[in-house]
Write an enzyme that holds these catalytic residues in place. Structure first.
Site, mmCIF file in Angstrom:
data_model
loop_
_atom_site.group_PDB
_atom_site.id
_atom_site.type_symbol
_atom_site.label_atom_id
_atom_site.label_comp_id
_atom_site.label_asym_id
_atom_site.label_seq_id
_atom_site.Cartn_x
_atom_site.Cartn_y
_atom_site.Cartn_z
ATOM 1 N N CYS A 143 19.950 -13.167 -45.528
ATOM 2 C CA CYS A 143 21.412 -13.074 -46.553
ATOM 3 C C CYS A 143 21.144 -12.891 -47.870
ATOM 4 C CB CYS A 143 22.284 -13.576 -46.024
ATOM 5 S SG CYS A 143 22.037 -15.326 -46.462
ATOM 6 N N GLU A 150 25.443 -27.913 -45.213
ATOM 7 C CA GLU A 150 26.576 -27.500 -46.069
ATOM 8 C C GLU A 150 28.340 -27.982 -45.688
ATOM 9 O OE1 GLU A 150 29.453 -22.955 -45.748
ATOM 10 O OE2 GLU A 150 27.965 -23.449 -44.758
ATOM 11 N N SER A 152 22.374 -23.218 -37.962
ATOM 12 C CA SER A 152 23.013 -22.757 -37.274
ATOM 13 C C SER A 152 23.778 -21.716 -37.041
ATOM 14 C CB SER A 152 24.162 -23.321 -38.453
ATOM 15 O OG SER A 152 26.186 -23.099 -38.136
#
EC number: 1.17.7.4
Length: 315
Positions: free
Chosen positions: A17, A131, A229
């Site tokens: 990404c 995160e 994740s």
């Protein structure tokens, strides 16, 4: 000997990404600018292949800032860090470069804005994930309450049910999160949500692509790391969408060929921190064993790009 026929459905979007792309670029540019070693607090992204490549170029990966010398640059990973970490780097007069994904920073800013208005935050996320640790660490202790499941919502002890807002980790399952949000809204009708979905575009798009191939395939392989994740969520999404066999593999060597015995169709995707070279490696492994035909199933096109920090754009 003729090879058995097999159709491979290649999900798109898959793999890197914009936030991962930017984070890797930040480490490479830092090495160009300052030379080796450059220290990176936590794996820059959750992928062993990527981390090993950067390590070979001179990046040193550590878990804590205390492991870094004062006189070398330090980079904070794409997952984000608690506020105390940049503050400690500044106190030591270190050169620090923040590779936090801008979409994670958006969640940090949202939490700070709500907190400034006196709201207590509820974070939907996975305990211990970097995160989540980074996002909860934007605010003082007790200001962010963590929920992982719908069941957790029932046990929440809040300061004032009328003064709440929620945020989410960016890499969660869209469907699971919707259930938790519904539970929060049922118990705390006044709770405020984000202006725009916290789960990032890349996570959402990769999950949608898996759903689009799930009913065509006998098995799903997700290329990604066991600590990633968003990759683990892709396996769960595949199973929930009716795929009988869904497996997370780091590389082609990890494929359990016996489990795939007798199948006719396999779906392949990759988590947001897995490079395309690993997808090609898996495709080659299938071509060596089967007479393959490959079908691309594209559900969205991505053209997001994030700039690297100014300190790396300056000569």
């Amino acid at each position: 000997m003729s090879l058995p026929p097999l159709t491979l459905y290649l999900a798109a979007p898959r793999g890197f990404c914009a936030g991962v792309d930017r984070a890797i670029k930040i480490v490479e540019l830092a090495l160009q600018k300052w030379g080796a070693p450059v220290f990176v607090r936590h794996e820059i992204v959750h992928n062993k292949f990527v981390v090993d490549n950067l390590r070979a170029k001179g990046a040193v990966f550590v878990e804590e800032l205390s492991e870094c010398p004062d006189d070398r640059p330090v980079i904070f990973s794409a997952h984000g860090v608690p506020k105390s970490v940049p503050a400690a780097a500044e106190a030591r007069a270190m050169i620090a470069v923040d590779a936090t994904c801008p979409l994670v920073t958006k969640v940090h800013n949202e939490a700070a804005r709500h907190s400034a208005e006196g709201l207590q935050m509820v974070m939907i996320g996975h305990e211990g994930h970097p995160e989540t640790v980074g996002t909860m660490g934007q605010l003082p202790d007790g200001e962010v309450l963590l929920v992982e499941t719908e069941a957790d919502v029932a046990h929440l002890q809040v300061r004032d049910p009328e003064r709440l807002a929620y945020i989410t980790q960016t890499t969660l399952s869209v469907d699971d999160t919707a259930g938790i949000v519904a539970a929060l809204q049922a118990r705390f009708p006044a709770i405020l949500g984000p202006h725009k979905e916290d789960i990032c575009y890349a996570t959402t798009n990769r999950q949608a692509a898996v759903k689009a191939i799930a009913n065509k395939i006998d098995a799903l392989l997700v290329i990604g790391a066991p600590n990633s994740s968003n990759s683990k969520r892709l396996v769960e999404v595949g199973r929930a969408a009716g795929c009988a066999y869904a497996q997370l593999v780091q590389r082609a060597d990890d494929i359990d060929w016996r489990a795939l015995d007798g199948i006719k169709t396999v779906g392949i995707t990759a988590g947001a921190s897995a490079p395309e070279v690993l997808v090609n490696e898996v495709l080659d492994a299938f071509r060596a064993r089967y007479a393959t035909s490959v079908e691309l199933v594209e559900t969205a096109q991505e053209n997001v790009e994030f700039k690297v920090p100014r300190i790396l754009r300056e000569a």
